[in-house]
Design a protein around this motif. Structure first.
Motif, PDB file in Angstrom:
ATOM      1  N   UNK A 238       3.650 -43.169  24.410  1.00  0.00           N
ATOM      2  CA  UNK A 238       4.827 -43.647  24.861  1.00  0.00           C
ATOM      3  C   UNK A 238       5.084 -44.527  26.296  1.00  0.00           C
ATOM      4  N   UNK A 239       3.775 -44.663  26.304  1.00  0.00           N
ATOM      5  CA  UNK A 239       3.743 -45.819  27.563  1.00  0.00           C
ATOM      6  C   UNK A 239       3.390 -46.689  27.453  1.00  0.00           C
ATOM      7  N   UNK A 240       4.278 -47.448  28.045  1.00  0.00           N
ATOM      8  CA  UNK A 240       4.350 -49.043  28.061  1.00  0.00           C
ATOM      9  C   UNK A 240       3.463 -49.597  28.914  1.00  0.00           C
ATOM     10  N   UNK A 241       2.734 -48.816  30.038  1.00  0.00           N
ATOM     11  CA  UNK A 241       1.202 -49.943  30.187  1.00  0.00           C
ATOM     12  C   UNK A 241       0.342 -50.213  29.053  1.00  0.00           C
ATOM     13  N   UNK A 242       0.393 -49.087  28.192  1.00  0.00           N
ATOM     14  CA  UNK A 242      -0.142 -49.032  26.908  1.00  0.00           C
ATOM     15  C   UNK A 242      -0.347 -50.043  26.151  1.00  0.00           C
TER      16      UNK A 242
END
Length: 192
Positions: A39-43
């Motif tokens: 759920x990490x947009x950065x990842x």
């Protein structure tokens, strides 16, 4: 915990996302981000090369159930001539209406005009519309088409050509008693 992705899987996900647009793309990116990037947009941006902002919007859409709409068309592109110069457009509409004629076959609701785009521009100039407000003749033709007028020559209804049978019919009428040229109510008797 999601299994690590191989380079071929990453390419497949990028290709799949590239084939979609708008809300469908964001929904796909959000699903894959939840599945493979916790759920990490950065990842997802680092691993898959997707826009972090687009992934965040997709995650928010999925969380709330509300689809975001872009307003690109409202603030981008050039305004139409009719929107830029409404007074000149109103004068053009009046001019076109004066020269308009209904489709003789009544098959369409379009009005046909004998007025050319160049002549329409000259007529607007004569009405006092500034030269800077007038479009080129080709743009004028497009504007008239958008307003529902077609720049075509319209043939007036022509009478049918005279045919030999017509002469024969009128000759018979002249021969008959009470035919054309005799007053009504007056009968002519022939002796037998």
């Amino acid at each position: 915990m999601a299994p690590p992705l191989s380079s071929s899987q990453i390419e497949d996900l990028r290709l799949a996302a590239a084939q979609m647009t708008g809300a469908a793309r964001r929904a796909f990116q959000a699903e894959m981000t939840l599945k493979y990037c916790h759920g990490s947009a950065r990842l997802a941006e680092t691993l898959l090369g997707w826009s972090r902002n687009a992934v965040e919007v997709g995650l928010a859409e999925q969380r709330t159930g509300i689809r975001c709409l872009g307003a690109h068309s409202a603030w981008s592109g050039r305004k139409r001539w009719e929107e830029k110069y409404p007074e000149a457009a109103a004068a053009l509409r009046e001019l076109a209406e004066a020269h308009a004629q209904q489709d003789p076959t009544f098959r369409t609701t379009l009005a046909y005009m004998r007025l050319t785009a160049k002549a329409a521009g000259e007529a607007l100039r004569a009405q006092g519309i500034a030269e800077t407000q007038l479009p080129s003749p080709s743009t004028m033709a497009e504007v008239l088409n958008r307003l529902g007028y077609r720049l075509r020559k319209v043939l007036k209804a022509k009478p049918q050509k005279k045919i030999p049978e017509t002469d024969a019919i009128f000759a018979n009428l002249k021969k008959r008693p009470g035919g054309p040229g005799r007053p009504r109510g007056q009968t002519v008797e022939y002796g037998l």
